[in-house]
Scaffold this motif. Structure first.
Motif, PDB file in Angstrom:
ATOM      1  N   LYS A 158       0.821  -1.216   0.000  1.00  0.00           N
ATOM      2  CA  LYS A 158       0.000   0.000   0.000  1.00  0.00           C
ATOM      3  C   LYS A 158       0.853   1.265   0.000  1.00  0.00           C
ATOM      4  N   ASP A 192       0.968   3.893  -3.132  1.00  0.00           N
ATOM      5  CA  ASP A 192       0.661   5.303  -2.907  1.00  0.00           C
ATOM      6  C   ASP A 192       1.788   6.192  -3.432  1.00  0.00           C
ATOM      7  N   GLN A 219       1.693   8.913  -6.443  1.00  0.00           N
ATOM      8  CA  GLN A 219       1.740  10.298  -5.975  1.00  0.00           C
ATOM      9  C   GLN A 219       2.948  11.097  -6.476  1.00  0.00           C
TER      10      GLN A 219
END
Length: 183
Positions: free
Chosen positions: A149, A153, A157
């Motif tokens: 995770k 991310d 990002q």
């Protein structure tokens, strides 16, 4: 100019293709997460955008291929294991080219870490090429655990257009770690 949508993954292979003998196992884990329909983890693998070279290829040929892959990348995932700092050929070259030429952020991910609150505490693991670029302010780095995770991310990002906060010593907040289920 290349279309920069890929994620370049760097790791210390220790000159070994055995999937259990080096950090190549973590690269293969990333690829497994990507292909698993039950896991939300998608990225454009820069290694698949350029023709592969054989392990027996000359260093100049390998470096030319690495540059082509990095030129097409928006970020780099750097897997930092216990022995990465000892790599004296390709990992330092990849870091230098990514930061100095491509100006892409590095997502430094550490197997065996669950939460990183002080990135400098991991400094002894950093390859010299990374340490130099963090110290001179050239590198934009987010330091995260090797966690699906958190990596997903960061890949989604951070890019050449959106660098991590904190310069070379960026970390995630406790709120981010809670959202990943790590706190």
């Amino acid at each position: 100019m290349a279309y920069r949508n890929g994620t370049y993954i760097a790791f210390h292979a220790e000159g070994n293709s055995d999937p259990t003998a080096s950090d190549i196992r973590y690269y293969r884990t990333l690829k497994m997460w990507h292909t698993n329909d039950n896991i939300e983890f998608k990225f454009v693998n820069s290694h698949e955008k350029v023709a592969a070279v054989r392990d027996t290829s000359q260093a100049a040929t390998i470096k030319r291929s690495l540059r082509a892959r990095l030129d097409n990348s928006k970020n780099m995932v750097l897997i930092i294991g216990q022995r990465t700092r000892f790599d004296m050929d390709f990992v330092p070259y990849e870091i230098a080219y990514a930061v100095d030429t491509c100006r892409i952020p590095i997502i430094a991910t550490y197997p065996g870490q669950s939460v990183i609150r002080v990135s400098n505490a991991l400094r002894p693991l950093w390859p010299e090429a990374l340490r130099e670029r963090i110290d001179n302010g050239a590198a934009s780095v987010i330091h995260i655990p090797f966690n699906q995770k958190a990596i997903d991310d960061a890949i989604g990002q951070f890019s050449h257009n959106k660098l991590p906060f904190g310069g070379g010593i960026g970390i995630y907040s406790d709120d981010a770690y809670r959202s990943f289920g790590l706190l």
